[in-house]
Design a protein around this motif. Sequence first.
Motif, PDB file in Angstrom:
ATOM      1  N   ARG A   1       0.832  -1.214   0.000  1.00  0.00           N
ATOM      2  CA  ARG A   1       0.000   0.000   0.000  1.00  0.00           C
ATOM      3  C   ARG A   1       0.863   1.259   0.000  1.00  0.00           C
ATOM      4  O   ARG A   1       0.542   2.252  -0.663  1.00  0.00           O
ATOM      5  CB  ARG A   1      -0.934   0.000   1.205  1.00  0.00           C
ATOM      6  CG  ARG A   1      -1.950  -1.134   1.192  1.00  0.00           C
ATOM      7  CD  ARG A   1      -2.739  -1.208   2.484  1.00  0.00           C
ATOM      8  NE  ARG A   1      -3.760  -0.177   2.526  1.00  0.00           N
ATOM      9  CZ  ARG A   1      -3.919   0.693   3.512  1.00  0.00           C
ATOM     10  NH1 ARG A   1      -3.087   0.672   4.545  1.00  0.00           N
ATOM     11  NH2 ARG A   1      -4.887   1.587   3.477  1.00  0.00           N
TER      12      ARG A   1
ATOM     13  N   ALA B   1       2.137   1.792  -3.536  1.00  0.00           N
ATOM     14  CA  ALA B   1       1.087   2.304  -4.423  1.00  0.00           C
ATOM     15  C   ALA B   1       0.803   3.775  -4.144  1.00  0.00           C
ATOM     16  O   ALA B   1       0.609   4.576  -5.073  1.00  0.00           O
ATOM     17  CB  ALA B   1      -0.183   1.471  -4.259  1.00  0.00           C
ATOM     18  N   SER B   2       0.782   4.156  -2.872  1.00  0.00           N
ATOM     19  CA  SER B   2       0.539   5.563  -2.521  1.00  0.00           C
ATOM     20  C   SER B   2       1.655   6.450  -3.053  1.00  0.00           C
ATOM     21  O   SER B   2       1.407   7.548  -3.578  1.00  0.00           O
ATOM     22  CB  SER B   2       0.429   5.706  -0.994  1.00  0.00           C
ATOM     23  OG  SER B   2      -0.660   4.972  -0.490  1.00  0.00           O
TER      24      SER B   2
ATOM     25  N   VAL C   1       1.315   6.935  -6.881  1.00  0.00           N
ATOM     26  CA  VAL C   1       0.307   7.927  -7.277  1.00  0.00           C
ATOM     27  C   VAL C   1       0.782   9.332  -6.957  1.00  0.00           C
ATOM     28  O   VAL C   1       0.555  10.274  -7.727  1.00  0.00           O
ATOM     29  CB  VAL C   1      -1.031   7.617  -6.584  1.00  0.00           C
ATOM     30  CG1 VAL C   1      -2.062   8.702  -6.905  1.00  0.00           C
ATOM     31  CG2 VAL C   1      -1.561   6.258  -7.021  1.00  0.00           C
TER      32      VAL C   1
ATOM     33  N   TYR D   1       3.086  10.329  -9.690  1.00  0.00           N
ATOM     34  CA  TYR D   1       2.353  10.530 -10.953  1.00  0.00           C
ATOM     35  C   TYR D   1       1.686  11.905 -10.978  1.00  0.00           C
ATOM     36  O   TYR D   1       1.660  12.580 -12.018  1.00  0.00           O
ATOM     37  CB  TYR D   1       1.302   9.433 -11.090  1.00  0.00           C
ATOM     38  CG  TYR D   1       0.575   9.430 -12.416  1.00  0.00           C
ATOM     39  CD1 TYR D   1       1.011   8.625 -13.459  1.00  0.00           C
ATOM     40  CD2 TYR D   1      -0.547  10.229 -12.637  1.00  0.00           C
ATOM     41  CE1 TYR D   1       0.352   8.596 -14.682  1.00  0.00           C
ATOM     42  CE2 TYR D   1      -1.212  10.225 -13.853  1.00  0.00           C
ATOM     43  CZ  TYR D   1      -0.757   9.408 -14.867  1.00  0.00           C
ATOM     44  OH  TYR D   1      -1.415   9.393 -16.078  1.00  0.00           O
TER      45      TYR D   1
ATOM     46  N   PHE E   1       6.111   6.298 -11.169  1.00  0.00           N
ATOM     47  CA  PHE E   1       4.808   5.629 -11.022  1.00  0.00           C
ATOM     48  C   PHE E   1       4.899   4.167 -11.452  1.00  0.00           C
ATOM     49  O   PHE E   1       4.439   3.262 -10.744  1.00  0.00           O
ATOM     50  CB  PHE E   1       3.760   6.356 -11.856  1.00  0.00           C
ATOM     51  CG  PHE E   1       2.450   5.621 -11.976  1.00  0.00           C
ATOM     52  CD1 PHE E   1       1.517   5.654 -10.952  1.00  0.00           C
ATOM     53  CD2 PHE E   1       2.153   4.887 -13.122  1.00  0.00           C
ATOM     54  CE1 PHE E   1       0.311   4.969 -11.058  1.00  0.00           C
ATOM     55  CE2 PHE E   1       0.956   4.199 -13.239  1.00  0.00           C
ATOM     56  CZ  PHE E   1       0.025   4.244 -12.200  1.00  0.00           C
TER      57      PHE E   1
ATOM     58  N   MET F   1       4.527   1.140  -8.775  1.00  0.00           N
ATOM     59  CA  MET F   1       3.358   0.271  -8.933  1.00  0.00           C
ATOM     60  C   MET F   1       3.805  -1.164  -9.192  1.00  0.00           C
ATOM     61  O   MET F   1       3.140  -2.124  -8.769  1.00  0.00           O
ATOM     62  CB  MET F   1       2.467   0.758 -10.080  1.00  0.00           C
ATOM     63  CG  MET F   1       1.576   1.933  -9.720  1.00  0.00           C
ATOM     64  SD  MET F   1       0.495   1.653  -8.289  1.00  0.00           S
ATOM     65  CE  MET F   1      -0.468   0.223  -8.817  1.00  0.00           C
TER      66      MET F   1
ATOM     67  N   TRP G   1       2.467  -4.149  -6.767  1.00  0.00           N
ATOM     68  CA  TRP G   1       1.851  -5.387  -7.227  1.00  0.00           C
ATOM     69  C   TRP G   1       2.669  -6.602  -6.763  1.00  0.00           C
ATOM     70  O   TRP G   1       2.095  -7.631  -6.365  1.00  0.00           O
ATOM     71  CB  TRP G   1       1.749  -5.384  -8.749  1.00  0.00           C
ATOM     72  CG  TRP G   1       0.461  -4.841  -9.281  1.00  0.00           C
ATOM     73  CD1 TRP G   1       0.278  -3.636  -9.911  1.00  0.00           C
ATOM     74  CD2 TRP G   1      -0.813  -5.479  -9.259  1.00  0.00           C
ATOM     75  NE1 TRP G   1      -1.038  -3.495 -10.283  1.00  0.00           N
ATOM     76  CE2 TRP G   1      -1.729  -4.609  -9.896  1.00  0.00           C
ATOM     77  CE3 TRP G   1      -1.266  -6.688  -8.757  1.00  0.00           C
ATOM     78  CZ2 TRP G   1      -3.077  -4.928 -10.046  1.00  0.00           C
ATOM     79  CZ3 TRP G   1      -2.616  -7.014  -8.898  1.00  0.00           C
ATOM     80  CH2 TRP G   1      -3.506  -6.140  -9.527  1.00  0.00           C
TER      81      TRP G   1
ATOM     82  N   GLN H   1      -4.420   4.223 -15.327  1.00  0.00           N
ATOM     83  CA  GLN H   1      -5.580   4.287 -14.441  1.00  0.00           C
ATOM     84  C   GLN H   1      -6.120   2.877 -14.174  1.00  0.00           C
ATOM     85  O   GLN H   1      -6.479   2.542 -13.040  1.00  0.00           O
ATOM     86  CB  GLN H   1      -6.675   5.146 -15.061  1.00  0.00           C
ATOM     87  CG  GLN H   1      -7.897   5.355 -14.163  1.00  0.00           C
ATOM     88  CD  GLN H   1      -7.582   6.193 -12.939  1.00  0.00           C
ATOM     89  OE1 GLN H   1      -7.244   7.373 -13.048  1.00  0.00           O
ATOM     90  NE2 GLN H   1      -7.674   5.596 -11.764  1.00  0.00           N
TER      91      GLN H   1
ATOM     92  N   LEU I   1      -3.980   1.001 -11.599  1.00  0.00           N
ATOM     93  CA  LEU I   1      -4.267   1.371 -10.207  1.00  0.00           C
ATOM     94  C   LEU I   1      -5.608   0.812  -9.742  1.00  0.00           C
ATOM     95  O   LEU I   1      -5.727   0.294  -8.625  1.00  0.00           O
ATOM     96  CB  LEU I   1      -4.259   2.897 -10.069  1.00  0.00           C
ATOM     97  CG  LEU I   1      -4.568   3.431  -8.668  1.00  0.00           C
ATOM     98  CD1 LEU I   1      -3.521   2.979  -7.663  1.00  0.00           C
ATOM     99  CD2 LEU I   1      -4.666   4.959  -8.695  1.00  0.00           C
TER     100      LEU I   1
ATOM    101  N   TYR J   1      -5.357  -2.800  -9.080  1.00  0.00           N
ATOM    102  CA  TYR J   1      -4.654  -3.008  -7.808  1.00  0.00           C
ATOM    103  C   TYR J   1      -5.614  -2.848  -6.631  1.00  0.00           C
ATOM    104  O   TYR J   1      -5.643  -3.675  -5.714  1.00  0.00           O
ATOM    105  CB  TYR J   1      -3.490  -2.019  -7.695  1.00  0.00           C
ATOM    106  CG  TYR J   1      -2.812  -2.043  -6.344  1.00  0.00           C
ATOM    107  CD1 TYR J   1      -1.810  -2.960  -6.065  1.00  0.00           C
ATOM    108  CD2 TYR J   1      -3.203  -1.146  -5.347  1.00  0.00           C
ATOM    109  CE1 TYR J   1      -1.203  -2.991  -4.814  1.00  0.00           C
ATOM    110  CE2 TYR J   1      -2.606  -1.175  -4.100  1.00  0.00           C
ATOM    111  CZ  TYR J   1      -1.615  -2.098  -3.833  1.00  0.00           C
ATOM    112  OH  TYR J   1      -1.021  -2.133  -2.594  1.00  0.00           O
ATOM    113  N   GLU J   2      -6.397  -1.785  -6.662  1.00  0.00           N
ATOM    114  CA  GLU J   2      -7.373  -1.542  -5.580  1.00  0.00           C
ATOM    115  C   GLU J   2      -8.379  -2.681  -5.480  1.00  0.00           C
ATOM    116  O   GLU J   2      -8.725  -3.132  -4.381  1.00  0.00           O
ATOM    117  CB  GLU J   2      -8.097  -0.216  -5.849  1.00  0.00           C
ATOM    118  CG  GLU J   2      -9.325   0.040  -4.980  1.00  0.00           C
ATOM    119  CD  GLU J   2      -9.007   0.460  -3.562  1.00  0.00           C
ATOM    120  OE1 GLU J   2      -9.956   0.700  -2.796  1.00  0.00           O
ATOM    121  OE2 GLU J   2      -7.806   0.538  -3.203  1.00  0.00           O
TER     122      GLU J   2
END
Length: 365
Positions: A15, A18-19, A22, A25, A37, A41, A45, A132, A135, A138-139
């Motif tokens: 997490r 990923a934060s 973003v 980005y 980014f 990412m 993953w 997009q 992401l 991923y969520e």
Amino acid sequence: MARPKKHWAMVEASRDEASLAVRLYNDPAEVRSFEGFVVHMHLAWLYLLHAEFTRDKIDHRYWQRDNPRRLERIDGEPKRWELTKSARERWPDPQNPVRANLEFFIGLRNKVEHRFAREQQALSAVVSGQAQALLLNYEEELTTQFGMTSSLATRLRFPVFVGSFTAEGEKALRRLRKMLPASLRMFIAEYNANLDPSVSDDPRYELRLRVFQELAPKDPDALAIQYTRYDDLTDDERAAVEQLGRKGNVIIKERVRNVAGADELRPTQVVKAVQARIPYRFTTDDFQRAWKKLDVRPPSKSPHPERTEEKYCTYDKRHGDYGYKPAYVEKLVRECSNAEGFTNPTGKPARDKVTMALVAVPTTG
């Protein structure tokens, strides 16, 4: 208090990555924002899938080929699966759009890492739909596997930006796209060309959005940005969206809209193409049964003949008939390649070509 399970530390690390991805980005001052980014990412993953494997007790370490009882090690630590192998373990189907999206960025990372610093903006403009989707996928994986409390929704906000919300912003983005180096344009074009249309048109591979500005907020509890899935709309709502979207599109990737006859097949051509690639007889009657069962197009004399499954079929208003996409041939071939699958769309048992041919041969003597 019980100690947290080992995989939760990996989830938190994922997490955080990923934060950070973003945040990079969305930072206009960061020179290598898009590269950052992609890299972070990638790590997000990797940690997420390794957390799943750890939780599920799936051994994701490499063992020595010449001595399967000994682990491969790097600096004394067991060598674990890279993201490519992890993704293939998680999604064995190569046509899965989530896997296709991940593998696109794995290949892109190998292309851009430490290179193309000046083209970061152009690259992010060209593949922002895939970014997009990366992401959002991923969520979805994060919350499905580890619950809603792990969601990034409270960490990430919709960014304030101009982009294609203004006419001048849209022109600037289109100019920017043309600056992408030929090698990157070739990589993106070749990767997309090798995808089945059912994958390339899936929002889990590339997300495309149309944005409509409300005149005034009516619900004090409504969020400023609300997302409605196209699949959740009624037929009338879809038609309205398509009509409104003809002007003022906010679409990440230009694509050729349906043009009657551009790449379409007549029913007899579809029948021949499918018949040639499956071990069973496939007739015009089977073809008609299939498009009805699969809801590829409206029935004859429908008041709305244009409401087709667009990736498989389009309506030609001028001639009053339908054209079928190569993707529909591929779908029928996949469906009808075995006896059980053949019955699903046609409602009839599969009939072997050789057997039928022998029955048709007259006896003599």
